[in-house]
Structures are given as C-alpha cells and as structure tokens.
Enzyme design. Structure first.
Site: not given
Length: 206
Positions: A15, A82, A112, A155, A161, A175
């Site tokens: 970049d 928030n 990376h 939280a 996934k 999960r």
C-alpha cells in the site's frame, strides 16, 4: 493489473503507491475532525461523517471511530456504532440497516501470509453484515466473514466464519449456540419480562 485492482481482486498487495498513502492521510484528517466534533452540533457531525465515508450515511457513530480509508465502508440507514469501533477497511465493509454495535468492535478486511518473509504483503477479503444485527462489545470480525440478517453476536466474540441469518452466536471462535425462540418474545433478559406498558412509556418519551 494496478495495485488498486489487486486489492479489489484479493491478490497480494502493498500500500505504498498509487495514491494509497495520501488517501490514508486524508482519512486521518477526516477522523480527527469527526472525533473532535461537538456533541451539540449533530448536523455538523453528520456532514463530517459523510466526508469520511465519501457518501451520504444516515447512521449514528459515537466518537472516537477509526478506519483506514473510509470510502470502502458502507453503513445502512438507522445503524448505530458505539464508541471506539475500529474498521480496517482496505477491503470493502458493507453493513446493513439498523445494525447495532457495542463499544470497541473491530472489523478487519486485511490479512498477511503466514510465511514470515512474505508478511510485508497483504490481501483483502470483504466483510458483510446483514440488516438488524446486534454486534456485542469487543467483538472481532475477521476477513471474509458474512453475518446474516437479524443475528446477535455475543460480546468478546472472534468471528472467523460465516454466521447464518437469525442466529445467536458467541465465543472464540464464534459459534452458533441457538436460533430465536418463543421465550425471546416474552423475556428481554433472564427473567425480566417485556411489558407492553413499558414499551408505551418509552414511545411517549421519544
């Protein structure tokens, strides 16, 4: 293929060229202006938010908010973020309508290579969050993840996934623990019932 095309196509990239460093500096200036804006001047704050994302955005973000470019982020109407949310937006971040974020949520679209001598290179994989989701405080959403509509992410979760729509998902790695249940229409938290008169009082206060 240009570097920007490589980024868009998920190829390895750096970049340091094609105006990317300048874009990041411009984003930092806009973040400083937005994060330093007065809470009393909501109209000015919304103007600064539109500048940061380079598009009209009808969402509310509590400063401070941090990102890399800004223009790769799309947030749907009525969404709320928030404070202390961090979006690594070298790739696209698409957020639906009426999505709620707790404090300090991180979304990363960049990774990376594992091999140490290749780690100067990066790749992107976009993140998409559907309408009406609630992302709990301190959650981390990793590159390439899609979260379906209406989901609740607990939280502190680390989402690596895809999460299907209408799911409650928690943990590291995150999960699915259940879907929505009939009791969720009765109890809003543990044994605390949703009372019709409470909702009516809340509407009157708006």
């Amino acid at each position: 293929m240009t570097m920007r095309e490589r980024i868009a196509n998920g190829k390895l990239f750096t970049d340091y060229c094609e105006g990317l460093p300048e874009d990041r500096v411009q984003c930092k200036r806009r973040m400083i202006a937005f994060n330093g804006s007065s809470p009393e001047d909501a109209e000015k704050r919304m103007e600064l938010l539109n500048e940061l994302f380079e598009k009209k955005t009808d969402a509310w973000i509590e400063p401070p908010f941090y990102c890399c470019y800004g223009y790769n982020i799309t947030i749907g109407d009525g969404s709320y973020l928030n404070f202390n949310c961090n979006f690594v937006d070298d790739g696209k971040i698409i957020i639906g309508k009426k999505v709620m974020f707790g404090p300090a949520v991180t979304i990363a679209t960049v990774g990376h290579p594992i091999v140490p001598d290749m780690r100067d290179y990066m790749y992107t994989d976009p993140v998409t969050i559907g309408d009406n989701c609630w992302i709990g405080a301190g959650s981390v959403i990793c590159p390439g993840v899609t979260i379906g509509e209406n989901c609740v992410i607990g939280a502190g979760s680390v989402v690596v996934k895809d999460i299907p729509a209408n799911s409650v998902a928690v943990g590291n790695p995150c999960r699915v623990v259940r879907g929505f249940e009939e009791k969720d229409k009765i109890y809003y938290y543990k044994d605390r019932k949703i009372e019709a008169e409470d909702l009516e009082e809340e509407r009157k206060l708006r």
